[in-house]
Design a protein around this motif. Structure first.
Motif, mmCIF file in Angstrom:
data_model
loop_
_atom_site.group_PDB
_atom_site.id
_atom_site.type_symbol
_atom_site.label_atom_id
_atom_site.label_comp_id
_atom_site.label_asym_id
_atom_site.label_seq_id
_atom_site.Cartn_x
_atom_site.Cartn_y
_atom_site.Cartn_z
ATOM 1 N N VAL A 1 -0.086 4.315 11.105
ATOM 2 C CA VAL A 1 1.354 4.558 10.990
ATOM 3 C C VAL A 1 1.653 6.054 10.849
ATOM 4 O O VAL A 1 2.552 6.588 11.510
ATOM 5 C CB VAL A 1 1.923 3.767 9.784
ATOM 6 N N LYS B 1 9.716 1.745 8.720
ATOM 7 C CA LYS B 1 9.692 3.061 9.382
ATOM 8 C C LYS B 1 9.274 2.922 10.849
ATOM 9 O O LYS B 1 9.835 3.559 11.737
ATOM 10 C CB LYS B 1 8.728 3.995 8.629
ATOM 11 N N CYS C 1 -1.729 2.209 4.395
ATOM 12 C CA CYS C 1 -1.353 0.984 5.113
ATOM 13 C C CYS C 1 -2.436 0.583 6.115
ATOM 14 O O CYS C 1 -2.664 -0.606 6.351
ATOM 15 C CB CYS C 1 0.004 1.149 5.797
ATOM 16 N N CYS D 1 -0.771 8.988 4.322
ATOM 17 C CA CYS D 1 -1.891 8.712 3.411
ATOM 18 C C CYS D 1 -2.882 7.695 3.971
ATOM 19 O O CYS D 1 -3.948 7.502 3.408
ATOM 20 C CB CYS D 1 -1.355 8.223 2.070
ATOM 21 N N TYR D 2 -2.541 7.008 5.038
ATOM 22 C CA TYR D 2 -3.400 6.002 5.678
ATOM 23 C C TYR D 2 -3.663 4.786 4.794
ATOM 24 O O TYR D 2 -4.549 3.985 5.080
ATOM 25 C CB TYR D 2 -4.746 6.607 6.127
ATOM 26 N N CYS E 1 6.959 9.341 4.564
ATOM 27 C CA CYS E 1 5.538 8.990 4.704
ATOM 28 C C CYS E 1 4.701 10.189 4.285
ATOM 29 O O CYS E 1 4.989 11.317 4.697
ATOM 30 C CB CYS E 1 5.262 8.623 6.168
ATOM 31 N N THR E 2 3.678 9.941 3.486
ATOM 32 C CA THR E 2 2.786 11.033 3.084
ATOM 33 C C THR E 2 1.585 11.149 4.023
ATOM 34 O O THR E 2 0.696 11.954 3.795
ATOM 35 C CB THR E 2 2.259 10.802 1.655
ATOM 36 N N ALA F 1 0.811 -1.223 0.000
ATOM 37 C CA ALA F 1 0.000 0.000 0.000
ATOM 38 C C ALA F 1 0.836 1.260 0.000
ATOM 39 O O ALA F 1 0.320 2.336 -0.301
ATOM 40 C CB ALA F 1 -0.894 0.021 1.243
ATOM 41 N N CYS F 2 2.099 1.157 0.353
ATOM 42 C CA CYS F 2 2.855 2.384 0.640
ATOM 43 C C CYS F 2 3.406 3.028 -0.635
ATOM 44 O O CYS F 2 4.219 2.432 -1.346
ATOM 45 C CB CYS F 2 3.998 2.083 1.601
ATOM 46 N N PRO F 3 2.987 4.268 -0.918
ATOM 47 C CA PRO F 3 3.465 4.931 -2.134
ATOM 48 C C PRO F 3 4.966 5.189 -2.098
ATOM 49 O O PRO F 3 5.603 5.266 -3.143
ATOM 50 C CB PRO F 3 2.686 6.259 -2.142
ATOM 51 N N PRO G 1 6.133 0.638 5.533
ATOM 52 C CA PRO G 1 5.548 1.035 6.827
ATOM 53 C C PRO G 1 6.209 0.270 7.980
ATOM 54 O O PRO G 1 6.527 0.844 9.022
ATOM 55 C CB PRO G 1 4.073 0.664 6.671
HETATM 56 S S1 SF4 Z 1 0.596 6.266 5.821
HETATM 57 FE FE1 SF4 Z 1 2.793 6.476 5.405
HETATM 58 S S2 SF4 Z 1 3.637 4.458 5.777
HETATM 59 FE FE2 SF4 Z 1 1.423 4.193 5.510
HETATM 60 S S3 SF4 Z 1 1.128 3.740 3.325
HETATM 61 FE FE3 SF4 Z 1 0.911 5.961 3.591
HETATM 62 S S4 SF4 Z 1 2.958 6.766 3.173
HETATM 63 FE FE4 SF4 Z 1 3.215 4.582 3.573
#
Ligand code: SF4
Ligand code: SF4
Length: 348
Positions: free
Chosen positions: A74, A33, A64, A61-62, A58-59, A16-18, A30
């Motif tokens: 995260v 980190k 994960c 973005c939720y 990390c953006t 899921a993590c961009p 995730p």
């Molecule tokens: S919240 Fe952060 S760690 Fe989680 S998928 Fe998005 S960018 Fe990646």
């Protein structure tokens, strides 16, 4: 506890993590980190810039969270980690630059807000968002006109920045100052309208965590949805559009159908969809100050989304937050903000 769950997890969320999708390095998943934050907290790794930097990968973005059995958040954990590392003086250069930039552009934001013109005795306060005010003033202008038309009364444009950029950079003292300034400015307003979902979330959630109380803002997209009958099909709506779910508007604030419904009314047909959409939508790579801390990963995330649009048959990308709009445009995409279409649908 959140950190520990990640450390002992088989990394169910990694796809899921961009950031780690764009830069496939274990430390940037995730899991990586969160593990780094966990080991730093236990004193197992040195507290220096090298070990601190992944907290900024990390953006927020939720993405994960949607794939996590524990629904671990995260992003917010890493934001707390950023504030601690920033205070200890080990924030990476990109984060320090982001914090400086946020401090330096306070006057620019106020000037840009003032330039939109406000009615001083207006009772509704409009938080446009510094991303629009500074980088997309034409969208900011339309946001004010759209809000006034939908509310049927003038608004006062808020000159204070909500402080989100400082918060994301890890500069907690400046964030708190910004929050307090905005709280003073909107005191007495009978309603607060937010254009950018990032500002709305910050005021709604992060202010409370910083001990600042402000009434909950209404989202402009909600007002547009409530007044959907006010919109007509735009005369220049011939081109197909594809809707990108901004992470803060979608996964955080849960608005998936409202922007689509209004867009469909204005264009005359439902917007095209990305393969992964709504709560599984991919991030544009524009949030979390990632363009400054991990520019390659940020560009990679945007390019992947743009390439997907082309592979699916193209169309103008319509998004609904300033950071994704800027991210798509600087990556060369043909992109619009929803506000631009709201203005068209109202004949503005
Ligand atoms: S919240 Fe952060 S760690 Fe989680 S998928 Fe998005 S960018 Fe990646
Ligand atoms: S967020 Fe959930 S799925 Fe991802 S590493 Fe942590 S515990 Fe595992």
């Amino acid at each position: 506890e959140t950190l520990e769950k990640c450390v002992y997890c088989p990394k169910l969320c990694r796809a899921a993590c961009p950031v780690s999708n764009a830069e496939p390095v274990e430390t940037l998943t995730p899991w990586g980190k969160m593990s780094m934050a966990y080991f730093a907290g236990r004193g197992d790794v040195p507290i220096d810039e090298v070990h601190a930097k992944p907290a900024w990968a990390c953006t927020v973005c939720y993405g994960c969270k949607e794939r996590c059995d524990h629904k671990n958040e995260v992003g917010p954990v890493l934001l707390t980690e950023r504030a601690e590392l920033f205070e200890r003086g080990v924030a990476p250069a990109g984060a320090v630059r982001a914090a400086e930039r946020a401090r330096e552009r306070e006057a620019d934001i106020a000037n840009a807000a003032r330039a939109l013109g406000s009615t001083s005795d207006a009772t509704a306060a409009l938080v446009v968002g510094c991303g629009y005010l500074v980088h997309h003033p034409e969208v900011a202008q339309k946001a004010k006109a759209v809000t006034e038309k939908l509310l049927g009364k003038p608004v006062r444009v808020v000159e204070s920045c909500c402080g989100l950029s400082s918060h994301l950079a890890g500069d907690a003292p400046t964030f708190k100052k910004r929050a307090q300034a905005l709280a003073r400015e909107v005191e007495g307003a009978d309603q607060i309208v937010a254009v950018d979902p990032g500002c709305a979330r910050t005021i709604q959630v992060d202010y409370a965590n910083a001990g600042v109380t402000v009434r909950e803002p209404r989202l402009l997209v909600d007002i547009a949805h409530e007044r959907i009958d006010a919109f007509s099909k735009a005369s220049d709506a011939a081109e197909p559009v594809r809707y990108h779910d901004p992470c803060q508007l979608g996964r955080v604030l849960g608005r998936y159908e409202e922007p689509r419904a209004v867009l469909a009314k204005i264009t005359g047909e439902p917007p095209r969809e990305f393969e992964r959409n709504r709560k599984m939508a991919d991030c544009s790579g524009g949030g979390g100050v990632l363009p400054l801390t991990y520019p390659e990963a940020s560009r990679g995330a945007a390019n992947a989304r743009i390439a997907e649009n082309e592979r699916l048959g193209g169309g103008k990308i319509v998004t609904a937050c300033a950071s994704s709009l800027r991210r798509f445009k600087t990556a060369g995409a043909d992109a619009d903000d929803l506000v631009t279409w709201l203005a068209r649908g109202l004949g503005i």
